[in-house]
Design an enzyme around this catalytic site. Sequence first.
Site, PDB file in Angstrom:
ATOM      1  N   ASP A   8       3.432   0.904   5.604  1.00 39.64           N
ATOM      2  CA  ASP A   8       2.458   0.712   4.577  1.00 39.64           C
ATOM      3  C   ASP A   8       3.182   1.498   3.295  1.00 39.64           C
ATOM      4  OD1 ASP A   8       0.793  -0.603   6.179  1.00 39.64           O
ATOM      5  OD2 ASP A   8      -0.844   0.725   6.410  1.00 39.64           O
ATOM      6  N   ASP A 129      -9.967  -8.721   7.257  1.00 42.24           N
ATOM      7  CA  ASP A 129     -10.190  -7.158   7.420  1.00 42.24           C
ATOM      8  C   ASP A 129     -11.673  -7.063   7.544  1.00 42.24           C
ATOM      9  OD1 ASP A 129      -7.567  -6.887   7.228  1.00 42.24           O
ATOM     10  OD2 ASP A 129      -7.795  -6.706   5.078  1.00 42.24           O
TER      11      ASP A 129
END
Length: 240
Positions: A8, A129
């Site tokens: 990330d 998500d």
Amino acid sequence: MIILPAIDLKDGAVVRLYKGSFDTVHQVATDPVTVARAFQEAGATWIHMVDLDGARDGVRRNAQLVQAVATLGLQVELGGGIRSMEDLKAVFALGVTRAVIGSAAVSNPELVAQAIATYGADRIAVGIDARDGKVKTAGWEVDSGLDYLDFARQMERLGVKIIIFTDIETDGMLSGPSFGRLQQLQKAVSCQLIASGGVSCNQDIVDLERMGVYGAIIGKAYYAGAIDLAQAVKDGGAQC
């Protein structure tokens, strides 16, 4: 089952978050290329990258780093800030193998259909998500109000073959994947599922492989030293 160790990116560094909260961002490495090489040495052939700057405000700022990782020969799956056909063209030009459409799949489903028609279903994934079964967008900060199973069915009707499912409550918590919600997804759609969030140990990889999911993303567990990545790759089987 393919293993996708994760990088990330925020402000050029490798970071992790707890439950997707930007208030908890903390750096875990300075050089994503060095991290990616370590993944490669452990036997990984895929890598999951997220441009958190892009995910939050739609402006991707880490293109050069993504391109540098792609030149290593890894197959890069990239998400974060991909909201138009122009964005897709730009990320594929970096050497990305698969693009992940997240928030834009909610706000502009036609983009998903157009992307699949242009690049093929194997090169496009939709990221779902969810918190408490409801789909979140904009870096997990906005509640869409959509049920994750209904949304998955909608995406499948558009031709989506690959879904990355993240249960936000498990992300970065080393508490184990959301097996129950993954099983519900398996019943709801025939798409290939990539489990994201919560992987805590090598046994989780064994259990996910037995479930028959297509892939598993490993993030916090790797950086915390809680998982043997090389063993996880072996347990996953063929990395194609």
